[in-house]
Design an enzyme around this catalytic site. Structure first.
Site, PDB file in Angstrom:
ATOM      1  N   LYS A  44      36.441  42.765  52.932  1.00 37.27           N
ATOM      2  CA  LYS A  44      35.022  42.412  53.062  1.00 37.27           C
ATOM      3  C   LYS A  44      34.549  42.546  54.502  1.00 37.27           C
ATOM      4  CE  LYS A  44      35.149  39.444  49.019  1.00 37.27           C
ATOM      5  NZ  LYS A  44      35.480  38.099  48.498  1.00 37.27           N
ATOM      6  N   GLN A  85      35.672  31.960  50.413  1.00 35.77           N
ATOM      7  CA  GLN A  85      36.591  32.647  49.503  1.00 35.77           C
ATOM      8  C   GLN A  85      37.218  31.656  48.525  1.00 35.77           C
ATOM      9  OE1 GLN A  85      36.914  35.896  49.390  1.00 35.77           O
ATOM     10  NE2 GLN A  85      38.685  36.148  48.057  1.00 35.77           N
ATOM     11  N   ASP A 139      26.968  35.042  47.680  1.00 41.29           N
ATOM     12  CA  ASP A 139      27.863  35.120  46.514  1.00 41.29           C
ATOM     13  C   ASP A 139      27.088  34.836  45.217  1.00 41.29           C
ATOM     14  OD1 ASP A 139      30.553  35.839  46.634  1.00 41.29           O
ATOM     15  OD2 ASP A 139      31.192  33.894  47.422  1.00 41.29           O
TER      16      ASP A 139
HETATM   17  N1  LIG Z   1      33.760  33.532  47.068  1.00 45.08           N
HETATM   18  C1  LIG Z   1      34.360  34.579  46.499  1.00 45.08           C
HETATM   19  N2  LIG Z   1      33.650  35.708  46.250  1.00 45.08           N
HETATM   20  C2  LIG Z   1      34.243  36.808  45.676  1.00 45.08           C
HETATM   21  O1  LIG Z   1      33.573  37.835  45.454  1.00 45.08           O
HETATM   22  C3  LIG Z   1      35.639  36.738  45.360  1.00 45.08           C
HETATM   23  C4  LIG Z   1      36.327  35.538  45.642  1.00 45.08           C
HETATM   24  N3  LIG Z   1      35.666  34.491  46.196  1.00 45.08           N
HETATM   25  N4  LIG Z   1      37.640  35.422  45.364  1.00 45.08           N
HETATM   26  C5  LIG Z   1      38.417  36.524  44.838  1.00 45.08           C
HETATM   27  C6  LIG Z   1      37.560  37.498  44.038  1.00 45.08           C
HETATM   28  C7  LIG Z   1      38.170  38.856  43.852  1.00 45.08           C
HETATM   29  N5  LIG Z   1      37.241  39.803  44.449  1.00 45.08           N
HETATM   30  C8  LIG Z   1      37.470  41.180  44.547  1.00 45.08           C
HETATM   31  C9  LIG Z   1      36.599  42.045  45.166  1.00 45.08           C
HETATM   32  C10 LIG Z   1      36.889  43.398  45.300  1.00 45.08           C
HETATM   33  C11 LIG Z   1      38.060  43.920  44.810  1.00 45.08           C
HETATM   34  C12 LIG Z   1      38.365  45.367  44.998  1.00 45.08           C
HETATM   35  O2  LIG Z   1      37.705  46.065  45.744  1.00 45.08           O
HETATM   36  N6  LIG Z   1      39.392  45.930  44.325  1.00 45.08           N
HETATM   37  C13 LIG Z   1      39.829  47.309  44.480  1.00 45.08           C
HETATM   38  C14 LIG Z   1      41.322  47.420  44.594  1.00 45.08           C
HETATM   39  C15 LIG Z   1      41.950  46.520  45.616  1.00 45.08           C
HETATM   40  C16 LIG Z   1      43.480  46.591  45.556  1.00 45.08           C
HETATM   41  O3  LIG Z   1      44.011  47.699  45.542  1.00 45.08           O
HETATM   42  O4  LIG Z   1      44.097  45.508  45.502  1.00 45.08           O
HETATM   43  C17 LIG Z   1      39.440  48.148  43.271  1.00 45.08           C
HETATM   44  O5  LIG Z   1      39.225  47.566  42.199  1.00 45.08           O
HETATM   45  O6  LIG Z   1      39.391  49.369  43.392  1.00 45.08           O
HETATM   46  C18 LIG Z   1      38.934  43.086  44.169  1.00 45.08           C
HETATM   47  C19 LIG Z   1      38.629  41.729  44.023  1.00 45.08           C
HETATM   48  C20 LIG Z   1      36.208  39.114  44.995  1.00 45.08           C
HETATM   49  N7  LIG Z   1      36.331  37.797  44.788  1.00 45.08           N
END
Ligand SMILES: Nc1nc(=O)c2c([nH]1)NC[C@@H]1CN(c3ccc(C(=O)N[C@@H](CCC(=O)O)C(=O)O)cc3)C=[N+]21
Length: 292
Positions: free
Chosen positions: A57, A101, A124
Site C-alpha cells: 500500500k 490494518q 477504508d
Molecule cells: N484496514 C484494512 N484494509 C484492507 O484493505 C485490508 C486489511 N485491513 N487487511 C488485510 C486485507 C487484505 N487486503 C489485500 C489487498 C490487496 C491484495 C493484493 O494485491 N493481492 C495480490 C497478490 C499479493 C500476493 O502475491 O500475496 C493479487 O491478488 O494479485 C491482497 C490483500 C487488504 N486488506
C-alpha cells in the site's frame, strides 16, 4: 469438430495500472495547487501477511505521487494509545486518509478503533457513517474491495440494470457493501451465506456471481449459468501454498463469459481504490480550503 469455450479474463493488474495513472495525474494537479494527498497506514503487531500488504500500500502511494506515512507499533500497544494516535491523525492537516490494518491484536476492540476515525478520512470505508452513507446513497467512502469489483464490471461495459447478481458471503467489508453497490446499479441482488440451504440453486440463476467467502472451490463450473460474469474476491492458499481464490478458475472459465483471476484480479484493485479514495478525500479538502 468440438468448440471449447474460454471466458475472457478481467485483468486486475492492467485496470489498476490505468486507474493509478489517473490518480497520479489528479495528484499532480492537486500538488500544483499546493496540496499533497496524504495517507496514514497504521499497523499494530507483526502479522507477516499484514507486513506485506502494508508495504504494498505504501509503495502504491509513492508510485502515484501521494504522501504516505507508515506507523508501526508493537503488538502490546494499548487500545488507549492507539486511539490517541488516531485522534492525532484525525487532526493532522497533511493526512487525508487513515487506514488501520486489520486484524488488530485481540486485546484491542477493532470496532471502537474504526469508529474513532474521522469519517472524512475513512478511506477504508469501514466506519458506520460510511456504511450508512453507502446504504442511503449519500456521498462517502466506499469500501475498497467491493468498489474495485464495481470498477471491474464497469471496465467490460456491463450494464447491471435488471440483472440478477448473487453475492456469496455477507461480511461487513465485502459481501454487504457489495450487495448495496450492485443494488444501486439496479441489479436484483441475492446474498448467500453459510446458512443458505442450496447455494447451487441460487448461483445457477445468476448473471453475475461475486464469491467472497475465503474458502477454495466455493464456486465450481456446475454452479454457473452459461455466460455469467464471475468475480473472485477470495484469497486462499492451495495445497502447494500458491495463492488462489474462492472460484475453481479452470472449470468456471469453460462456462462464464468473464472471470477475474487470483492473483492479478480483485487484489490490485483493492489497493487502487484506496488510492482513489485518498485522492478524493484530498480533493474535497482542497475544495473546502478554496484551492480549487
Ligand atoms: N484496514 C484494512 N484494509 C484492507 O484493505 C485490508 C486489511 N485491513 N487487511 C488485510 C486485507 C487484505 N487486503 C489485500 C489487498 C490487496 C491484495 C493484493 O494485491 N493481492 C495480490 C497478490 C499479493 C500476493 O502475491 O500475496 C493479487 O491478488 O494479485 C491482497 C490483500 C487488504 N486488506
Amino acid at each position: 469438430m468440438t468448440t471449447s469455450h474460454t471466458a475472457q479474463i478481467i485483468d486486475g493488474n492492467a485496470l489498476a495500472a490505468q486507474l493509478r495513472a489517473d490518480v497520479a495525474r489528479r495528484t499532480e494537479a492537486l500538488k500544483a495547487k499546493g496540496l499533497t494527498p496524504g495517507l496514514a497506514v497504521v499497523l499494530v503487531g507483526d502479522n507477516p501477511a499484514s507486513q506485506v500488504y502494508v508495504r504494498n500500500k505504501v509503495k502504491a502511494c509513492s508510485d502515484a505521487g501521494l504522501h504516505s506515512v507508515l506507523e508501526k507499533y508493537e503488538a502490546t500497544m494499548t487500545e488507549d494509545a492507539l486511539l490517541a494516535r488516531i485522534e492525532a491523525l484525525n487532526n493532522d492537516p497533511a493526512i487525508h486518509g487513515i487506514l488501520v490494518q486489520l486484524p488488530l491484536p485481540a486485546h484491542i476492540d477493532a470496532n471502537k478503533v474504526i469508529e474513532s476515525i474521522a469519517p472524512a478520512k475513512d478511506v477504508d470505508g469501514f466506519h458506520i457513517a460510511s456504511a450508512g452513507a453507502l446504504m442511503v446513497g449519500q456521498p462517502g467512502f466506499w469500501p475498497c474491495t467491493p468498489y474495485g469489483c464495481m470498477k471491474m464490471l464497469e471496465s467490460i461495459g456491463y450494464d447491471l440494470r435488471g440483472k440478477h447478481a448473487v453475492v456469496i458471503g455477507r461480511s461487513n467489508i465485502v459481501g454487504k457493501p457489495m450487495a448495496m453497490m450492485l443494488l444501486q446499479k439496479n441489479a436484483t441482488v441475492t446474498i448467500c451465506h453459510s446458512a443458505t440451504p442450496d447455494l447451487k440453486a441460487m448461483t445457477l440463476q445468476a448473471d453475475v456471481v461475486v464469491a467472497a467467502v475465503g474458502k477454495r472451490n466455493v464456486l465450481t463450473a456446475d454452479m454457473v449459468k452459461p455466460d455469467a460474469v464471475v468475480i473472485d474476491v477470495g484469497m486462499n492458499r492451495n495445497d502447494e501454498g500458491k495463492l488462489c481464490g474462492d472460484v475453481d478458475f479452470a472449470g468456471v472459465s469453460t462456462v462464464a463469459s468473464h472471470i477475474t483471476p487470483v492473483p492479478g484480479g480483485v487484489g490490485p484493485m483493492t489497493i487502487t481504490m484506496l488510492l482513489v479514495n485518498t485522492m478524493e478525500s484530498a480533493e474535497r479538502d482542497a475544495a473546502a480550503r478554496g484551492l480549487v
